[in-house]
Scaffold this active site. Structure first.
Site, mmCIF file in Angstrom:
data_model
loop_
_atom_site.group_PDB
_atom_site.id
_atom_site.type_symbol
_atom_site.label_atom_id
_atom_site.label_comp_id
_atom_site.label_asym_id
_atom_site.label_seq_id
_atom_site.Cartn_x
_atom_site.Cartn_y
_atom_site.Cartn_z
ATOM 1 N N GLY A 89 0.802 45.216 74.854
ATOM 2 C CA GLY A 89 0.725 45.967 73.868
ATOM 3 C C GLY A 89 -0.745 46.317 73.200
ATOM 4 O O GLY A 89 -0.853 47.388 72.288
ATOM 5 N N LYS A 110 -8.373 41.667 74.971
ATOM 6 C CA LYS A 110 -7.248 41.657 73.664
ATOM 7 C C LYS A 110 -7.549 42.285 72.481
ATOM 8 O O LYS A 110 -8.708 41.916 72.069
ATOM 9 C CB LYS A 110 -7.038 40.202 73.772
ATOM 10 C CG LYS A 110 -5.523 39.937 73.027
ATOM 11 C CD LYS A 110 -5.188 38.416 73.175
ATOM 12 C CE LYS A 110 -4.252 38.075 72.323
ATOM 13 N NZ LYS A 110 -3.799 36.720 72.437
ATOM 14 N N ASP A 122 -0.216 48.555 66.693
ATOM 15 C CA ASP A 122 -1.457 49.444 66.510
ATOM 16 C C ASP A 122 -2.394 49.258 67.645
ATOM 17 O O ASP A 122 -3.293 49.580 68.033
ATOM 18 C CB ASP A 122 -2.220 49.475 65.163
ATOM 19 C CG ASP A 122 -2.731 47.970 65.093
ATOM 20 O OD1 ASP A 122 -2.329 46.908 65.855
ATOM 21 O OD2 ASP A 122 -3.324 47.726 63.927
ATOM 22 N N ARG A 173 -10.907 37.755 77.541
ATOM 23 C CA ARG A 173 -10.257 36.664 77.930
ATOM 24 C C ARG A 173 -10.530 36.469 79.606
ATOM 25 O O ARG A 173 -10.320 37.482 80.389
ATOM 26 C CB ARG A 173 -8.845 36.642 77.657
ATOM 27 C CG ARG A 173 -7.908 35.565 78.037
ATOM 28 C CD ARG A 173 -6.882 35.270 77.221
ATOM 29 N NE ARG A 173 -5.686 36.435 77.553
ATOM 30 C CZ ARG A 173 -4.523 36.560 76.976
ATOM 31 N NH1 ARG A 173 -4.190 35.572 75.932
ATOM 32 N NH2 ARG A 173 -3.561 37.374 77.198
ATOM 33 N N ARG A 180 3.119 36.511 84.082
ATOM 34 C CA ARG A 180 3.925 35.463 83.309
ATOM 35 C C ARG A 180 5.431 35.351 83.639
ATOM 36 O O ARG A 180 5.902 35.960 84.533
ATOM 37 C CB ARG A 180 4.247 35.971 81.917
ATOM 38 C CG ARG A 180 2.844 36.675 81.201
ATOM 39 C CD ARG A 180 2.848 37.757 80.443
ATOM 40 N NE ARG A 180 1.440 37.934 80.113
ATOM 41 C CZ ARG A 180 0.904 37.736 78.990
ATOM 42 N NH1 ARG A 180 1.397 37.285 78.069
ATOM 43 N NH2 ARG A 180 -0.425 38.092 78.928
ATOM 44 N N ASP A 249 7.353 35.359 77.768
ATOM 45 C CA ASP A 249 6.487 36.174 78.037
ATOM 46 C C ASP A 249 4.906 35.291 77.748
ATOM 47 O O ASP A 249 3.914 36.235 78.241
ATOM 48 C CB ASP A 249 6.429 37.525 77.088
ATOM 49 C CG ASP A 249 6.497 37.458 75.633
ATOM 50 O OD1 ASP A 249 7.558 36.488 75.312
ATOM 51 O OD2 ASP A 249 5.685 37.453 74.991
ATOM 52 N N ASN A 250 4.838 34.183 76.995
ATOM 53 C CA ASN A 250 3.693 33.521 76.973
ATOM 54 C C ASN A 250 3.709 32.347 77.784
ATOM 55 O O ASN A 250 2.840 31.462 77.457
ATOM 56 C CB ASN A 250 3.615 33.069 75.544
ATOM 57 C CG ASN A 250 3.567 34.402 74.698
ATOM 58 O OD1 ASN A 250 3.014 35.429 74.976
ATOM 59 N ND2 ASN A 250 3.910 34.089 73.288
HETATM 60 P P1 AMP Z 1 2.650 37.814 71.416
HETATM 61 O O1 AMP Z 1 3.360 37.504 70.161
HETATM 62 O O2 AMP Z 1 1.046 38.063 71.113
HETATM 63 O O3 AMP Z 1 3.046 37.094 72.574
HETATM 64 O O4 AMP Z 1 3.166 39.258 71.730
HETATM 65 C C1 AMP Z 1 4.286 39.957 71.815
HETATM 66 C C2 AMP Z 1 4.415 41.111 72.443
HETATM 67 O O5 AMP Z 1 3.877 41.950 71.207
HETATM 68 C C3 AMP Z 1 3.461 41.735 73.490
HETATM 69 O O6 AMP Z 1 4.069 42.518 73.998
HETATM 70 C C4 AMP Z 1 2.274 42.210 72.567
HETATM 71 O O7 AMP Z 1 1.379 43.058 73.728
HETATM 72 C C5 AMP Z 1 2.703 42.820 71.929
HETATM 73 N N1 AMP Z 1 1.894 43.107 70.420
HETATM 74 C C6 AMP Z 1 1.648 42.129 69.898
HETATM 75 N N2 AMP Z 1 0.711 42.601 68.702
HETATM 76 C C7 AMP Z 1 0.709 43.957 68.858
HETATM 77 C C8 AMP Z 1 -0.116 45.004 68.338
HETATM 78 N N3 AMP Z 1 -1.006 44.666 67.374
HETATM 79 N N4 AMP Z 1 0.024 46.240 68.934
HETATM 80 C C9 AMP Z 1 0.824 46.371 69.944
HETATM 81 N N5 AMP Z 1 1.622 45.325 70.414
HETATM 82 C C10 AMP Z 1 1.325 44.285 70.164
HETATM 83 MG MG MG Z 2 1.933 37.291 74.289
#
Ligand code: AMP
Ligand code: MG
Length: 479
Positions: A89, A110, A122, A173, A180, A249-250
């Site tokens: 995202g 990222k 965003d 990165r 994943r 997903d991580n």
């Molecule tokens: P994360 O917690 O970083 O593993 O992210 C979980 C999900 O939320 C993933 O699909 C990310 O791409 C999405 N995500 C996190 N932050 C944002 C952001 N600022 N804008 C859009 N998607 C986000």
């Molecule tokens: Mg993630």
């Protein structure tokens, strides 16, 4: 001067694996740091990366030749709850390169803007989380832990709105890949058996080529993923590392630590330590990480069932067998890891008693082992005893330790016990200072923690545990 020689295998996968989308154009990109050592190691041209064209690629201001930016599709269990559609995202896979050692590597931005997977986000990243990931991932690499790497950090010249307006930034990165557990789950949830097979073939080709020779390559892959995760998580445990968001997903299938969000290293030891502000139930506490590892691998196994065996019951049996190996592998590497830290032969009971003592006495995790290493090298006992609420307990424990310690294991102790780790209060301090426009502390911290085993007497203050008022109680997601 030449840009990366991209060769984009993921972009050649079928529709439905990703969405093609360009990064946002950063209005006024500025380089914070380029990881020249890493760039050289992976065969990138430092002069090109340092040029205007390089800065454009690293910030999203321009698409480099041969790059085919895309956002990967994936799903995942977040804190145990199912999210059928996550995906990149706020990240763009620019493409892949082949490093001089033959490894295929992803180059990903990222914080580079919205994608079809952004949902309500965003697509941006604020400066703080970008610096945090840079510092911690580069420390992990230096400490010998498999991890994604930080090639560069830039500011975009844009403000991003969080609780307040913050400078926007982009991290570049480098990863073995960004597949994943949640990538497999994405297709499983959609009942796209062919895509599960395609993805499994892709992962086997790229990360587990020896699995091709097995009678059941998918099973062999699952076994190998399990093994790498067991070893990885035991390495985290040995450093007092808490990932913080071990959502499916991580968890990357190649076995690298990925997605440094609210992660942190424990100062004072307690097995139930949690940092993440959103982890109210302690799901991802230090001591619970191996359990979550098994839970996540079980989700991977579940997603592979359709391609593991034509008979469902047989597939389940194979899956259980593969994931069932985690526990022994984990314990074996954990016991060996702590034995190396202590400079003793493997002794699981002694290790467990030590955890209890450290928790009761409120010992600083990192100093416990680095001061013990100094004692093993002929140093004084006082600094070690000072880590205990009751220093007499330290004397008693040291007597027990001496009975087991083998001086021939001193070099192993030195290699297992970092003197410097990115302590939370130091990371926080570097970020606050950067937000005020001064990157000096960030650069110093990166330089100190990427030589974690070298004594650096001039940086002794970075060894110290936080004082009461410096303790960071919580860390926050990078969103
Ligand atoms: P994360 O917690 O970083 O593993 O992210 C979980 C999900 O939320 C993933 O699909 C990310 O791409 C999405 N995500 C996190 N932050 C944002 C952001 N600022 N804008 C859009 N998607 C986000
Ligand atoms: Mg993630």
């Amino acid at each position: 001067m030449t840009g990366p020689a991209f060769d984009n295998s993921y972009a050649r996968l079928p529709d439905g694996f990703f969405a093609r989308v360009d990064p946002d154009q950063a209005p006024e990109p500025e380089l914070i740091k380029l990881n020249t050592g890493l760039a050289e190691e992976i065969g990138l041209d430092v002069a090109w990366l340092s040029s205007q064209k390089g800065l454009e690629m690293l910030s999203g201001a321009g698409v480099a030749q041969g790059s085919e930016p895309l956002a990967m599709a994936y799903a995942g269990h977040q804190f145990g709850g199912w999210s059928p559609q996550l995906g990149d995202g706020r990240a763009h896979l620019l493409g892949e390169i082949i490093a001089p050692d033959g490894t295929r590597l992803d180059i990903q931005l990222k914080g580079s803007g919205a994608t079809p997977f952004s949902r309500n986000g965003d697509g941006k990243a604020a400066l703080g989380p970008v610096l945090r990931e840079y510092i911690v991932s580069e420390f992990m690499a230096a400490a010998g832990v498999p991890t994604t790497r930080a090639l560069a950090a830039v500011t975009t010249g844009e403000r991003v709105q969080r609780e307040t307006g913050l400078p926007g930034a982009v991290l570049t990165r480098i990863a073995q890949s960004h597949v994943r557990v949640g990538t497999f789950q994405y297709f499983f949830a959609r009942e796209q058996k062919e895509h599960i097979q395609t993805l499994a073939d892709y992962v086997i080709d790229r990360h587990y080529p020896t699995a091709k020779e097995a009678e059941n390559p998918v099973l062999a892959m699952l076994e190998m993923v399990t093994e790498r995760q067991a070893r990885l998580i035991s390495q985290w445990m040995c450093l007092g590392f808490i990932h913080g968001v071990m959502n499916t997903d991580n968890m990357q299938v190649a076995g690298e630590t990925i997605d440094y969000g609210p992660c942190a290293f424990m100062d004072r030891f307690h097995p139930n330590t949690v940092f993440s502000s959103i982890d109210r139930n302690g799901r991802y506490a230090w001591v619970n990480q191996p359990n979550i590892g098994v839970w996540n691998l079980s989700r991977l196994a579940e997603a592979l069932l359709p391609v593991l065996h034509p008979d469902q019951d047989a597939a389940i049996k194979l899956a259980e067998g593969a994931v069932g190996r985690f526990s022994d592998l984990f314990n074996e590497t954990l016991n060996a890891g702590f034995a190396a830290k202590l400079g003793i032969p493997v002794d699981a009971a002694f290790m467990q008693d030590m955890f209890k003592l450290m928790a009761d006495q409120g010992c600083d995790f990192t100093l416990f082992f680095s001061e013990l290493t100094r004692i093993a090298g002929g140093g004084k006992e006082e600094p070690f005893a000072a880590l205990f609420v009751e220093p007499l307990e330290a004397q008693l424990w040291l007597e027990q330790w001496r009975k087991r310690h083998d001086p021939a294991l001193l070099d192993g102790m030195k290699a297992a016990n970092p003197v410097f780790i990115p302590r939370n209060h130091r990371v926080e301090e570097a970020i606050q200072s950067a937000l005020a426009g001064d990157y000096t502390l960030f650069h110093t911290l990166v330089s100190v923690v990427t030589r974690p085993f070298d004594p650096q007497p001039e940086h002794a203050e970075y060894e110290r545990a936080p004082t009461e008022d410096q303790i960071v109680q919580q860390t926050f997601c990078g969103t």
